[in-house]
Scaffold this motif. Structure first.
Motif, PDB file in Angstrom:
ATOM      1  N   ASP A 188       0.833  -1.205   0.000  1.00  0.00           N
ATOM      2  CA  ASP A 188       0.000   0.000   0.000  1.00  0.00           C
ATOM      3  C   ASP A 188       0.868   1.256   0.000  1.00  0.00           C
ATOM      4  N   PHE A 204     -11.688   7.017  10.344  1.00  0.00           N
ATOM      5  CA  PHE A 204     -10.668   7.744   9.597  1.00  0.00           C
ATOM      6  C   PHE A 204      -9.479   6.829   9.285  1.00  0.00           C
ATOM      7  N   PHE A 205      -9.074   6.071  10.279  1.00  0.00           N
ATOM      8  CA  PHE A 205      -8.008   5.093  10.077  1.00  0.00           C
ATOM      9  C   PHE A 205      -8.645   3.747   9.723  1.00  0.00           C
ATOM     10  N   ILE A 206      -7.974   2.980   8.911  1.00  0.00           N
ATOM     11  CA  ILE A 206      -8.403   1.582   8.758  1.00  0.00           C
ATOM     12  C   ILE A 206      -7.650   0.791   9.817  1.00  0.00           C
ATOM     13  N   THR A 235      -4.270  11.942  -2.210  1.00  0.00           N
ATOM     14  CA  THR A 235      -4.961  11.328  -1.095  1.00  0.00           C
ATOM     15  C   THR A 235      -4.283  10.039  -0.657  1.00  0.00           C
ATOM     16  N   VAL A 236      -4.276   9.806   0.639  1.00  0.00           N
ATOM     17  CA  VAL A 236      -3.682   8.564   1.146  1.00  0.00           C
ATOM     18  C   VAL A 236      -4.585   7.943   2.215  1.00  0.00           C
ATOM     19  N   GLN A 237      -4.307   6.701   2.485  1.00  0.00           N
ATOM     20  CA  GLN A 237      -5.044   5.983   3.526  1.00  0.00           C
ATOM     21  C   GLN A 237      -4.163   5.855   4.758  1.00  0.00           C
ATOM     22  N   HIS A 238      -4.709   6.206   5.907  1.00  0.00           N
ATOM     23  CA  HIS A 238      -3.972   6.029   7.157  1.00  0.00           C
ATOM     24  C   HIS A 238      -4.411   4.708   7.812  1.00  0.00           C
ATOM     25  N   TYR A 239      -3.474   4.110   8.540  1.00  0.00           N
ATOM     26  CA  TYR A 239      -3.776   2.814   9.172  1.00  0.00           C
ATOM     27  C   TYR A 239      -3.480   2.857  10.667  1.00  0.00           C
TER      28      TYR A 239
END
Lengths: 613, 405
Positions: A37, A221-223, A46-50
């Motif tokens: 990822d 917001f976070f996965i 855009t990015v995904q936070h974990y």
């Protein structure tokens, strides 16, 4: 996991990059997922936070460190990303602004690591200079960090262990933040929501309110990536890889030959990677010891760690934790998640309100978990090993309960293991006895019996089990006949007691039922083996279910007589079968849950794995 | 296309809502917009797409996230900080004068009275905040371009004001909304500045509860519908292609049917579960994994589970209303096709033995509208009779499981 496990069980940060990579075995799927990822995440956009969620020792810190190494080394990552690895504890953070200064420190650290000493020094100087200016804006650190990364054409990846800890401190001037609506959360969220924002991969022992509640800043917001219990298969793989890496073939051999020992330890430690490192050390030091000895030593070597954590709690919190660990329900019922606040208060001699307040704090720390699935909310200590450690540090009776559970697990897995080998209950029962005899008394007296009555010993035991054997034929006699019925070498007595009990039940003679169970309890030299045997489970308990009153009578009597100490999972399974509530087994503490489910499957004659009749 | 569930998306990750953006862009020609809706339906992403659209038409556009603001002064500081970099780039003939006047507001903002009802923090020289705010807006209206000011999370700020000032908070909120409706519109050149206000946490409930619904009625109320099935299937196709996953059209349809309310967030979440499962079980059959991915969404106690949908009822409604709503949802959850309104009303009447039929009916209608507005259920006439059914099928399954022994 590390080659230096003996030294770095609690400080993966101190490992070299090479050591970390070479021995990173558990959590590989999670690592690959996150690594891939990250490779896709753009320099801008855009990015995904974990958020990695798991108990202490679940491997969050090591996984974050492994990601940092990947960002440092892998070309498809280091061409656009830079890792900002934060220390596990950020004691200096008392506001969101401080957090961003800590990010600048982490960036300087990374630059130093990458041999960009000049930039690292410049950044450190810039931090000092800005901090000394008056009228400093709150996001000065944030802007400096972003600007520095932008100049390098790298997007920062914030690898923040204990993000929940940070969340508690980013407002209120260093005091713990109680208000989940705090503006600092929203400010943080805003900073993470732009096309240029840093990527965050955090670690947390729990998903607290700011992450989960609908009206809070970080809702969905976070996965979350849950780092749960490792599977038994993974545990074996990790131990085998460690054995290879550390050139310990005897450990590998042992794992193959006596899996029941590992299965028992697996149940007790909850598949916790940190405990696994310690277990490996135990296996290496004493390849032939038994699970109960391993467990005692495990508890011993973790004592400084748990003691420090326990002593870090307030006095009232200590009292509550202790009560949660050692309290047993007064009515003897066992099918429950934990204890209510009122029950805990009564046990601890504290008002319920005080207990509730302490539990709230402990829950916030990830030390206590709750369930409201069945009536009043019940609580228990979230970390399995912490709970067991507290029990082991308690009085002798409670300690014996834990050791009794360990012995029960080993006996149960011994039997299963041997059944799998020989596919015959009679042979398995003999072999179970032999196996334990080998561990406890050596091979001398038991080896011939196996040869004579079952077959080639090499089919069942490794060479390391069978050295120095001499024959004591006098022990063999009619033991096969006895053990063939699932009993130990105490003669016919246990079987007679079970028969007597059955007859007393049929006659409705309650006192005789209890008396027979009392005799079984006192006469048996190895009660645990009897209580897991087919003769007892399938041949006695399962049949009792036809008459619930009788089953209840036996259950009550066994509890009163202290069977709990030797076979708690069996009693819980029997209770669940009587009240026909198998789902309650899911509520139990993890260390007994698996065994109780296996026992339940045998009592009600279902395939526990498939849940089919 | 990237698998992103949670963060606002932009560029090629903003998918399937071009027509919606164009529509909202046109609305802005004449009206301000109030974009309300549950969280995670993509309001911020849509708003940013609208900002990009108006910029293409040579508007100036700024985003002002006010969630961290706890009073009116914070609002102005935030507004000014977002305006500043844009004003620095303007090419107006009067730029110098505007910038000078703009810079001069800093001191005024710092000395404003926070709260108009007897709260005076900064001494006798302070001004009322609406005066300073109007002056600030008047300045930008003097530039040659049109402006879009996107105010995100306004309800959070209003709740902050109430929380921090229990005595006067509600009146201050009313004043703020009145300023927005009256003072701002009365400014010369106000038509050059358009507002896009969004929020998810109960602005409508707040204004209704405190009798100030009139304050937000001047704006054009807009929402974001879920994707059509076709768009949802196509989006999953894009995602699958992007991650090298051979997801057939039937597989994608199966996923969309399982979600049933194809908001991009839920599609992205389901796809994320699928990716994780796929990575761990490379040889597994994809349709089986789809089933597992959806099951992961509905497990009670799972991370990011749906418990907040239940919690929201008690946060936003009175205790009796929350209990009634819970009971109605329990009933509707029994069947994926939902329940008929007559049956729901009958159930409510049973719960309200002392109410007249008319009172029960009014209660039902009120709760029905709230549950519809907050996306719990929707009316469905596809079976020939009107039924209310859960919009999000995984939520229904979660709800049902949660209430099953």
């Amino acid at each position: 996991m590390s080659t230096n496990l003996g030294h770095h069980h609690y400080n993966p940060d101190w490992l070299s990059d090479d050591a970390l990579v070479a021995n990173f075995i558990a959590r590989m799927a999670e690592f690959n997922f996150l690594r891939d990822d990250l490779a896709r995440m753009p320099l801008s956009g855009t990015v995904q936070h974990y958020l990695l969620v798991g108990l202490r020792g679940a491997g969050k810190t090591t996984l974050l460190k492994r990601l940092a190494v990947a960002i440092r080394r892998d070309v498809d990552l280091n061409d656009h990303l830079i890792a900002l690895s934060f220390p596990e504890e950020l004691y200096q953070v008392k506001s969101l602004a401080d957090f961003w200064w800590a990010a600048c420190d982490a960036l300087a650290d990374e630059l130093d690591h990458l041999s960009q000493v000049e930039q690292a020094d410049f950044l450190a100087d810039e931090v000092e200079r800005l901090k000394s200016t008056t009228d400093l804006s709150e996001d000065a650190g944030f802007q400096l960090m972003l600007k520095t990364c932008q100049q390098m054409q790298r997007r920062p990846v914030l690898l923040v262990d204990n993000l929940d800890f940070v969340f508690q401190r980013i407002d209120k001037k260093g005091k713990k933040l109680k208000d989940p609506h705090a503006p600092a959360y929203w400010a943080f969220r805003e900073q993470l929501s732009t096309a240029a924002s840093p990527i965050v991969i955090g670690g947390s022992v729990r998903l607290s309110e700011p992450f989960t509640d609908y009206d809070k800043a970080f809702y969905d917001f976070f996965i979350p990536k849950r780092l749960g219990k490792l599977s038994l298969k993974e545990v074996r793989q990790v131990l085998e890889r460690l054995a290879d890496a550390q050139d310990a073939p005897e450990v590998k051999q042992r794992l193959k030959e006596r899996p029941s020992r590992i299965e028992s330890l697996f149940e007790l430690t909850g598949g916790n990677p940190r405990a696994l490192g310690l277990i490996f050390e135990l296996l290496r030091q004493s390849p032939n010891s038994r699970a109960v000895e391993d467990f005692e030593r495990l508890m011993d070597i973790t004592t400084p760690y748990y003691k420090a954590r326990f002593e870090g709690l307030s006095e009232q919190a200590q009292v509550v934790m202790h009560a949660l660990a050692v309290r047993r329900p007064s009515d003897g019922s066992g099918l429950r998640f934990g204890h209510t606040a009122a029950e805990t208060g009564k046990h601890a001699g504290l008002p319920t309100g005080t207990v509730s307040a302490q539990i709230n704090i402990l829950e916030g720390e990830g030390l206590v978990e709750k369930s409201a699935a069945h009536g009043r909310t019940q609580y228990r200590i979230a970390e399995q090993l912490f709970r067991l450690w507290l029990q082991m540090r308690s009085n002798r009776r409670i300690r014996q309960n834990v050791l009794g559970l360990t012995e029960f697990l080993e006996a149960m897995f011994d039997l299963e293991e041997l059944q799998a080998h020989v596919g015959d209950e009679g042979k398995a029962a003999v072999l179970a006895e032999v196996g334990k005899g080998l561990e406890a008394g050596g091979t001398d007296r038991l080896l011939p019996r196996v040869n004579e009555q079952i077959g080639e010993t090499n089919d069942f035991f490794g060479s390391s089990d069978l050295s120095g054997a001499s024959i004591e034929t006098s022990l063999l006699g009619d033991s096969h006949q006895r053990t063939n019925r699932g009993l130990n070498d105490e003669g016919q007595q246990p079987n007679l007691h079970i028969s007597t009990c059955q007859q007393a039940l049929n006659a409705g003679n309650h006192s005789a039922v209890k008396a027979a169970l009392q005799l079984l309890f006192t006469d048996a030299k190895d009660l645990t083996s009897i209580l897991v045997s087919e003769a007892f489970i399938e041949g006695f308990l399962a049949l009792l279910l036809a008459k619930r009153d009788g089953a209840n009578l036996v259950l009550t009597a066994m509890r009163e007589l202290g069977y709990n100490k030797y076979a708690r999972p069996m009693l819980l399974a029997f209770e669940a079968a009587i009240v026909d509530q198998p789902s309650m087994l899911d509520e139990l503490e993890p260390e007994v849950r698996g065994a109780a489910k296996r026992m339940f499957g045998r009592i009600v004659k279902i395939d526990a794995e498939k849940g089919e009749a | 296309m990237d698998n992103i569930a949670g963060s606002p998306v932009e560029g090629s990750n903003f998918y399937g809502r071009d027509a919606v953006v164009e529509h909202l862009r046109q609305v802005l020609d004449n009206d301000d917009i109030l974009l309300l809706g549950p969280r995670r339906i993509g309001k911020t992403s849509a708003a940013r797409a609208i900002m990009a659209a108006v910029r293409r038409d040579d508007w100036q556009a700024i985003e002002v996230n006010v969630a961290r603001c706890v009073n009116e002064q914070d609002f102005l500081i935030k507004l000014k900080s977002e305006l500043k970099p844009v004003l620095d780039t303007i090419t107006s003939k009067t730029k110098g004068a505007i910038i000078d006047a703009f810079n001069a507001t800093t001191k005024r903002i710092k000395s404003i009275k926070v709260g108009s009802i007897g709260v005076e923090l900064n001494g006798s020289q302070s001004e009322d905040w609406p005066i300073v705010a109007c002056d600030l807006l008047h300045l930008i209206a003097q530039t040659e371009q049109r402006w879009l000011i996107y105010v995100d999370e306004l309800p959070i700020m209003l709740f902050n004001i109430i929380r921090n000032d229990p005595q006067n908070g509600v009146q201050r909120v009313r004043r703020f909304l009145d300023w927005f409706r009256n003072d701002v519109r009365a400014l010369p050149g106000s038509g050059k500045v358009r507002w896009l206000v969004s929020g998810s946490v109960g602005l409508d409930t707040l204004v209704q509860e405190h009798g100030m619904a009139d304050t937000i009625n001047s704006m054009s109320h807009q929402g974001l519908e879920a994707f059509s099935d076709e768009v949802a299937v196509a989006m999953l196709g894009e995602l699958a292609a992007s991650y090298g996953m051979a997801l057939s059209i039937d597989d994608r349809r199966k996923m969309v049917a399982a979600v049933q309310w194809p908001q991009p967030y839920y599609l992205q979440t389901a796809f994320n579960h699928l990716r994780v499962l796929r990575m761990a079980n490379v040889k597994a059959n994809l349709p089986d994994l789809i089933e597992q991915a959806i099951n992961k969404m509905v497990q009670p106690g799972a991370d990011n589970d749906f418990h907040h949908w239940e919690m929201r009822l008690s946060l936003q409604l009175s205790r009796p209303d929350a209990d009634h709503a819970l009971a109605l949802l329990n009933l509707v959850a029994q069947d994926s096709t939902g329940a008929r309104p007559e049956n729901l009303l009958a159930a409510l009447e049973e719960r309200m033995p002392n109410a007249t039929p008319d009172e029960a009916r009014r209660t039902f209608i009120r709760l029905r509208d709230i549950l519809q507005r907050d996306a719990y259920w929707g009316a469905d006439g596809t079976t020939g009779t009107k039924r209310y059914r859960f919009r999000l099928e995984p939520l229904r399954r979660w709800w049902l499981r949660r209430n099953t022994l």
